[in-house]
Design a protein around this motif. Structure first.
Motif, PDB file in Angstrom:
ATOM      1  N   VAL A   1       0.760  -1.259   0.038  1.00  0.00           N
ATOM      2  CA  VAL A   1       0.014   0.009   0.192  1.00  0.00           C
ATOM      3  C   VAL A   1       0.802   1.243  -0.077  1.00  0.00           C
ATOM      4  CG1 VAL A   1      -1.627   1.330   1.494  1.00  0.00           C
ATOM      5  CG2 VAL A   1      -1.877  -1.061   1.096  1.00  0.00           C
ATOM      6  N   ILE A   2       1.943   1.249   1.069  1.00  0.00           N
ATOM      7  CA  ILE A   2       2.890   2.356   0.955  1.00  0.00           C
ATOM      8  C   ILE A   2       3.529   2.786  -0.241  1.00  0.00           C
ATOM      9  CG2 ILE A   2       4.789   3.339   1.943  1.00  0.00           C
ATOM     10  CD1 ILE A   2       3.868   2.057   4.567  1.00  0.00           C
ATOM     11  N   ILE A   3       4.019   1.650  -1.209  1.00  0.00           N
ATOM     12  CA  ILE A   3       4.859   1.652  -2.296  1.00  0.00           C
ATOM     13  C   ILE A   3       3.782   2.081  -3.425  1.00  0.00           C
ATOM     14  CG2 ILE A   3       6.042   0.607  -3.995  1.00  0.00           C
ATOM     15  CD1 ILE A   3       7.569  -0.769  -1.918  1.00  0.00           C
ATOM     16  N   ALA A   4       2.643   1.440  -3.484  1.00  0.00           N
ATOM     17  CA  ALA A   4       1.650   1.571  -4.663  1.00  0.00           C
ATOM     18  C   ALA A   4       0.896   3.081  -4.587  1.00  0.00           C
ATOM     19  CB  ALA A   4       0.675   0.693  -4.754  1.00  0.00           C
ATOM     20  N   LEU A   5       0.337   3.380  -3.517  1.00  0.00           N
ATOM     21  CA  LEU A   5      -0.137   4.447  -3.176  1.00  0.00           C
ATOM     22  C   LEU A   5       0.527   5.545  -2.240  1.00  0.00           C
ATOM     23  CD1 LEU A   5      -3.645   2.867  -2.220  1.00  0.00           C
ATOM     24  CD2 LEU A   5      -2.946   3.623  -4.540  1.00  0.00           C
ATOM     25  N   ALA A   6       1.697   6.264  -3.012  1.00  0.00           N
ATOM     26  CA  ALA A   6       2.592   7.012  -2.283  1.00  0.00           C
ATOM     27  C   ALA A   6       1.948   8.097  -1.165  1.00  0.00           C
ATOM     28  CB  ALA A   6       3.403   7.858  -3.167  1.00  0.00           C
ATOM     29  N   VAL A   7       1.400   8.856  -1.556  1.00  0.00           N
ATOM     30  CA  VAL A   7       0.872   9.927  -0.371  1.00  0.00           C
ATOM     31  C   VAL A   7      -0.125   9.311   0.502  1.00  0.00           C
ATOM     32  CG1 VAL A   7      -0.069  12.165  -0.192  1.00  0.00           C
ATOM     33  CG2 VAL A   7       1.691  11.631  -1.813  1.00  0.00           C
ATOM     34  N   VAL A   8      -1.225   8.612  -0.082  1.00  0.00           N
ATOM     35  CA  VAL A   8      -2.392   7.916   0.631  1.00  0.00           C
ATOM     36  C   VAL A   8      -1.923   6.957   1.349  1.00  0.00           C
ATOM     37  CG1 VAL A   8      -4.603   6.647   0.233  1.00  0.00           C
ATOM     38  CG2 VAL A   8      -3.862   8.684  -1.387  1.00  0.00           C
ATOM     39  N   GLY A   9      -0.913   6.210   0.818  1.00  0.00           N
ATOM     40  CA  GLY A   9      -0.307   5.119   1.644  1.00  0.00           C
ATOM     41  C   GLY A   9       0.510   5.554   3.043  1.00  0.00           C
ATOM     42  N   VAL A  10       1.327   6.262   2.823  1.00  0.00           N
ATOM     43  CA  VAL A  10       1.939   7.004   4.087  1.00  0.00           C
ATOM     44  C   VAL A  10       1.090   7.670   4.900  1.00  0.00           C
ATOM     45  CG1 VAL A  10       3.698   8.717   4.517  1.00  0.00           C
ATOM     46  CG2 VAL A  10       3.948   7.349   2.885  1.00  0.00           C
ATOM     47  N   LEU A  11      -0.022   8.347   4.594  1.00  0.00           N
ATOM     48  CA  LEU A  11      -0.980   8.954   5.384  1.00  0.00           C
ATOM     49  C   LEU A  11      -1.815   7.946   6.133  1.00  0.00           C
ATOM     50  CD1 LEU A  11      -2.270  12.040   3.257  1.00  0.00           C
ATOM     51  CD2 LEU A  11      -0.929  11.958   5.281  1.00  0.00           C
ATOM     52  N   GLY A  12      -2.048   6.904   5.269  1.00  0.00           N
ATOM     53  CA  GLY A  12      -2.779   5.746   5.982  1.00  0.00           C
ATOM     54  C   GLY A  12      -1.995   4.955   6.928  1.00  0.00           C
ATOM     55  N   TRP A  13      -0.874   4.745   6.643  1.00  0.00           N
ATOM     56  CA  TRP A  13      -0.141   4.256   7.774  1.00  0.00           C
ATOM     57  C   TRP A  13       0.242   5.210   8.887  1.00  0.00           C
ATOM     58  CZ3 TRP A  13       4.613   6.448   9.234  1.00  0.00           C
ATOM     59  CH2 TRP A  13       5.387   5.718  10.211  1.00  0.00           C
ATOM     60  N   VAL A  14       0.439   6.413   8.572  1.00  0.00           N
ATOM     61  CA  VAL A  14       0.344   7.276   9.825  1.00  0.00           C
ATOM     62  C   VAL A  14      -0.585   7.195  10.758  1.00  0.00           C
ATOM     63  CG1 VAL A  14       0.458   9.679  10.729  1.00  0.00           C
ATOM     64  CG2 VAL A  14       2.402   9.031   8.763  1.00  0.00           C
ATOM     65  N   VAL A  15      -1.913   7.412  10.301  1.00  0.00           N
ATOM     66  CA  VAL A  15      -3.000   7.164  10.873  1.00  0.00           C
ATOM     67  C   VAL A  15      -3.362   5.916  11.782  1.00  0.00           C
ATOM     68  CG1 VAL A  15      -5.703   7.170  10.709  1.00  0.00           C
ATOM     69  CG2 VAL A  15      -4.466   8.821   9.523  1.00  0.00           C
ATOM     70  N   ASN A  16      -3.163   4.864  11.094  1.00  0.00           N
ATOM     71  CA  ASN A  16      -2.865   3.553  11.912  1.00  0.00           C
ATOM     72  C   ASN A  16      -1.845   3.334  12.663  1.00  0.00           C
ATOM     73  OD1 ASN A  16      -3.351   0.974  12.416  1.00  0.00           O
ATOM     74  ND2 ASN A  16      -2.406   0.084  10.579  1.00  0.00           N
ATOM     75  N   TRP A  17      -1.001   4.111  12.697  1.00  0.00           N
ATOM     76  CA  TRP A  17       0.302   4.124  13.762  1.00  0.00           C
ATOM     77  C   TRP A  17      -0.065   4.769  14.842  1.00  0.00           C
ATOM     78  CZ3 TRP A  17       4.190   7.770  14.727  1.00  0.00           C
ATOM     79  CH2 TRP A  17       5.348   7.211  15.698  1.00  0.00           C
ATOM     80  N   VAL A  18      -0.577   6.030  14.694  1.00  0.00           N
ATOM     81  CA  VAL A  18      -0.988   7.141  15.697  1.00  0.00           C
ATOM     82  C   VAL A  18      -2.274   6.162  16.430  1.00  0.00           C
ATOM     83  CG1 VAL A  18      -2.142   9.262  16.294  1.00  0.00           C
ATOM     84  CG2 VAL A  18       0.002   8.993  14.889  1.00  0.00           C
ATOM     85  N   LEU A  19      -3.004   5.728  15.932  1.00  0.00           N
ATOM     86  CA  LEU A  19      -4.284   5.058  16.797  1.00  0.00           C
ATOM     87  C   LEU A  19      -3.702   3.963  17.390  1.00  0.00           C
ATOM     88  CD1 LEU A  19      -7.059   5.407  13.877  1.00  0.00           C
ATOM     89  CD2 LEU A  19      -6.732   6.537  16.024  1.00  0.00           C
ATOM     90  N   GLY A  20      -2.771   3.223  16.545  1.00  0.00           N
ATOM     91  CA  GLY A  20      -2.127   2.101  17.488  1.00  0.00           C
ATOM     92  C   GLY A  20      -1.612   2.541  18.648  1.00  0.00           C
ATOM     93  N   LYS A  21      -0.709   3.603  18.720  1.00  0.00           N
ATOM     94  CA  LYS A  21      -0.024   4.040  19.794  1.00  0.00           C
ATOM     95  C   LYS A  21      -1.163   4.373  20.749  1.00  0.00           C
ATOM     96  CE  LYS A  21       4.270   3.852  18.654  1.00  0.00           C
ATOM     97  NZ  LYS A  21       5.032   3.206  19.520  1.00  0.00           N
ATOM     98  N   ALA A  22      -2.303   5.101  20.597  1.00  0.00           N
ATOM     99  CA  ALA A  22      -3.225   5.695  21.420  1.00  0.00           C
ATOM    100  C   ALA A  22      -4.091   4.564  21.917  1.00  0.00           C
ATOM    101  CB  ALA A  22      -4.120   6.565  20.797  1.00  0.00           C
ATOM    102  N   ALA A  23      -4.290   3.475  21.321  1.00  0.00           N
ATOM    103  CA  ALA A  23      -4.821   2.252  21.899  1.00  0.00           C
ATOM    104  C   ALA A  23      -4.076   1.578  22.666  1.00  0.00           C
ATOM    105  CB  ALA A  23      -5.172   1.262  20.660  1.00  0.00           C
TER     106      ALA A  23
END
Length: 108
Positions: free
Chosen positions: A78-100
């Motif tokens: 996802v990060i490689i195929a969808l450069a900007v959207v993939g990185v943003l999706g990963w950041v949101v997932n990472w931040v939500l994982g840290k908060a959880a």
């Protein structure tokens, strides 16, 4: 004007047609060179920032011990195929994982 068959197609050769074909090839080659000459300093900075964000995201994905190999491979795709959207999706997932994780530690 002579007719010839090449690769299953009928083509016609003549003094004007061969000139047009060579002129078109020259124009395509010149347009290819223009792609790199139109890149300004700001474009280069944006490209480098996006590349750096992708590298950071990929390193973080592969260093995370909580994720399975399948999830790591999927996030990498996802990060490689969808450069900007993939990185943003990963950041949101990472931040939500840290908060959880923080909430789970607080409630335990």
């Amino acid at each position: 004007m002579a007719a010839s068959v090449s690769a299953g197609r009928m083509t016609r050769e003549g003094p004007g047609l061969s000139y047009c074909r060579s002129r078109r090839a020259t124009n395509v080659a010149q347009e290819g060179n223009l792609v790199l000459t139109n890149v300004s300093g700001l474009h280069a900075v944006v490209i480098l920032v996006l590349l750096a964000l992708e590298i950071v995201a990929l390193v973080q994905v592969w260093r995370d011990p909580r994720r399975t190999q399948l999830v790591k491979v999927l996030w990498t795709a996802v990060i490689i195929a969808l450069a900007v959207v993939g990185v943003l999706g990963w950041v949101v997932n990472w931040v939500l994982g840290k908060a959880a994780d923080a909430l789970q530690r607080r409630n335990a």
